[in-house]
Enzyme design. Structure first.
Site, PDB file in Angstrom:
ATOM      1  N   GLU A 117       0.979  -1.169   0.006  1.00  0.00           N
ATOM      2  CA  GLU A 117       0.257   0.127  -0.153  1.00  0.00           C
ATOM      3  C   GLU A 117       0.818   1.146  -0.104  1.00  0.00           C
ATOM      4  O   GLU A 117       0.424   2.472  -0.778  1.00  0.00           O
ATOM      5  CB  GLU A 117      -1.024  -0.022   1.193  1.00  0.00           C
ATOM      6  CG  GLU A 117      -2.238  -0.897   1.139  1.00  0.00           C
ATOM      7  CD  GLU A 117      -1.854  -2.468   1.267  1.00  0.00           C
ATOM      8  OE1 GLU A 117      -2.392  -3.355   0.733  1.00  0.00           O
ATOM      9  OE2 GLU A 117      -0.763  -2.821   1.839  1.00  0.00           O
ATOM     10  N   HIS A 187     -11.395  -6.564   8.520  1.00  0.00           N
ATOM     11  CA  HIS A 187     -12.127  -6.145   7.268  1.00  0.00           C
ATOM     12  C   HIS A 187     -13.401  -5.277   7.550  1.00  0.00           C
ATOM     13  O   HIS A 187     -14.185  -5.437   6.468  1.00  0.00           O
ATOM     14  CB  HIS A 187     -12.550  -7.357   6.506  1.00  0.00           C
ATOM     15  CG  HIS A 187     -11.315  -8.399   6.066  1.00  0.00           C
ATOM     16  ND1 HIS A 187     -10.471  -9.068   6.846  1.00  0.00           N
ATOM     17  CD2 HIS A 187     -10.610  -8.308   4.793  1.00  0.00           C
ATOM     18  CE1 HIS A 187      -9.457  -9.720   6.287  1.00  0.00           C
ATOM     19  NE2 HIS A 187      -9.628  -9.122   4.995  1.00  0.00           N
TER      20      HIS A 187
END
Length: 382
Positions: A117, A187
């Protein structure tokens, strides 16, 4: 100095090899090989669009991920400087938001990146700084933290530190956020308040397919970096008529979804549908609720919320993120400062708890319709 995207991606791949390995519980990611060197395009005028007039534009029933896909298609089609990249976007991504885009526009404009990322956002900043439209996807908002330094120390400050000589305003970072029903603590997080603390970036969260399409196109074309959080809970569940053409919705402009006189409710993203149901139930008991979708969290539309609270005398804010330090606290403090003499009850917050997002106990954690309805009654009867 201008470099090819092939060269830039090779740098990104080396960055991934140098990064500590992350244990993501998402599908494995393959590296894409770009076909040929693509020259970075020079500046050109953006396609002009405006908000569609109600009843005057053909519409099609779409769910939220399809509306996102349509917006990305338009962005690539109307501006050859636009590029989409991230983990697995080449075949459509985990939530299928980029389906068929690589086949339509080529793998040099829609391509996979290494699982890094920090590298994805760093590459996006460089691409945007060279006058391109960089649309970076972070697979889950929970994974955005390795890129935190790039977002808050580089992207947000790029224009300021150069005295407006340079900027990365063409940067949009997309990330699915919030509860998904079974995601647990890796998540289902809602990290929007972290980025709302940072001057230099905008934070946008849509509540529905039509909103998502218009707000995403506005974000991509905005001259400032934007973090665009998409409520993953609604990707397939939220369906509505969406204008088929190219249109944009204004950033930093809240929308009054439902007018009322007794209490003002403010929220964003998936929480709006929960709040709307609470408003309907409250109306059955004679309580008139005004419901506002903030849409853009930074810079947020204080004036619309202030005007509403001056009318109703009460405010309730609801979001999925933990209550302490959540963006609801900023709204609460601002409205108390501006509307203190008009308030007839303390500002109420119905939010997530100060715990990691649970798995089995998600129904207890979430700010539900009944929790909001109870808070409405308490405020009105204060």
């Amino acid at each position: 100095m201008r470099i090819s995207i092939t060269r830039a991606l090779s740098i990104l791949q080396r960055c991934a090899r140098d990064c500590p390995q992350q244990q993501h519980s998402s599908p494995s990611v393959g590296n894409s090989t770009l076909s040929g060197a693509v020259r970075l395009l020079s500046s050109q005028a953006l396609a002009t669009s405006k908000e569609p007039e109600a009843g005057n534009v053909p519409k099609k029933s779409l769910n939220l991920f399809s509306a996102i896909n349509q917006a990305l298609h338009i962005a690539l089609e109307t501006d050859p400087r636009s590029y989409i990249f991230g983990e697995d976007v080449n075949f459509g991504g985990v939530f299928r938001c980029t389906t068929n885009l690589a086949d339509t526009f080529g793998k040099h404009r829609v391509f996979n990146t290494p699982l890094c990322e920090q590298g994805i956002v760093g590459f996006a900043i460089g691409l945007a700084a060279m006058d391109n439209r960089a649309i970076a996807e972070i697979q889950f908002a929970d994974y955005i933290y390795p890129a935190f330094d790039q977002i808050v120390n580089e992207a947000a400050k790029f224009r300021y530190r150069s005295g407006n000589q340079f900027n990365c305003g063409g940067l949009t970072i997309r990330a699915p956020y919030g509860a998904v029903g079974h995601g647990g603590h890796y998540h289902s997080q809602s990290p929007e308040s972290f980025f709302c603390h940072v001057p230099g970036i905008k934070v946008v969260i849509p509540r529905s397919p039509a909103q998502a399409k218009g707000l995403l196109l506005s974000s991509i074309r905005d001259p400032n970096p934007v973090v665009f959080f998409e409520p993953k809970w609604l990707y397939r569940q939220s369906v509505e008529d969406v204008p088929e053409g190219d249109y944009m919705l204004p950033l930093s402009k809240a929308e009054v979804m439902r007018e009322g006189t007794d209490i003002t409710l403010v929220g964003w993203g998936a929480q709006l549908s929960v709040m709307e149901q609470a408003c309907i139930d409250a109306s059955k008991e004679g309580i008139s609720c005004e419901l506002i979708d903030l849409r853009t969290l930074i810079p947020w539309d204080r004036e619309t919320v202030e005007a509403s609270v001056n009318k109703t005398g009460r405010l309730l804010v609801s979001h999925e993120a933990p209550v302490t330090g959540g963006f609801g606290a900023e709204i609460s403090a601002s409205i108390v400062e501006r509307c203190f003499l008009r308030l007839e009850a303390p500002v109420a917050r119905v939010c997530g708890y100060d715990t990691p997002f649970p798995l089995v106990f998600e129904p207890f954690y979430m700010p539900t319709k009944n929790k909001i309805l109870d808070a409405i009654k308490t405020s009105v009867s204060y």
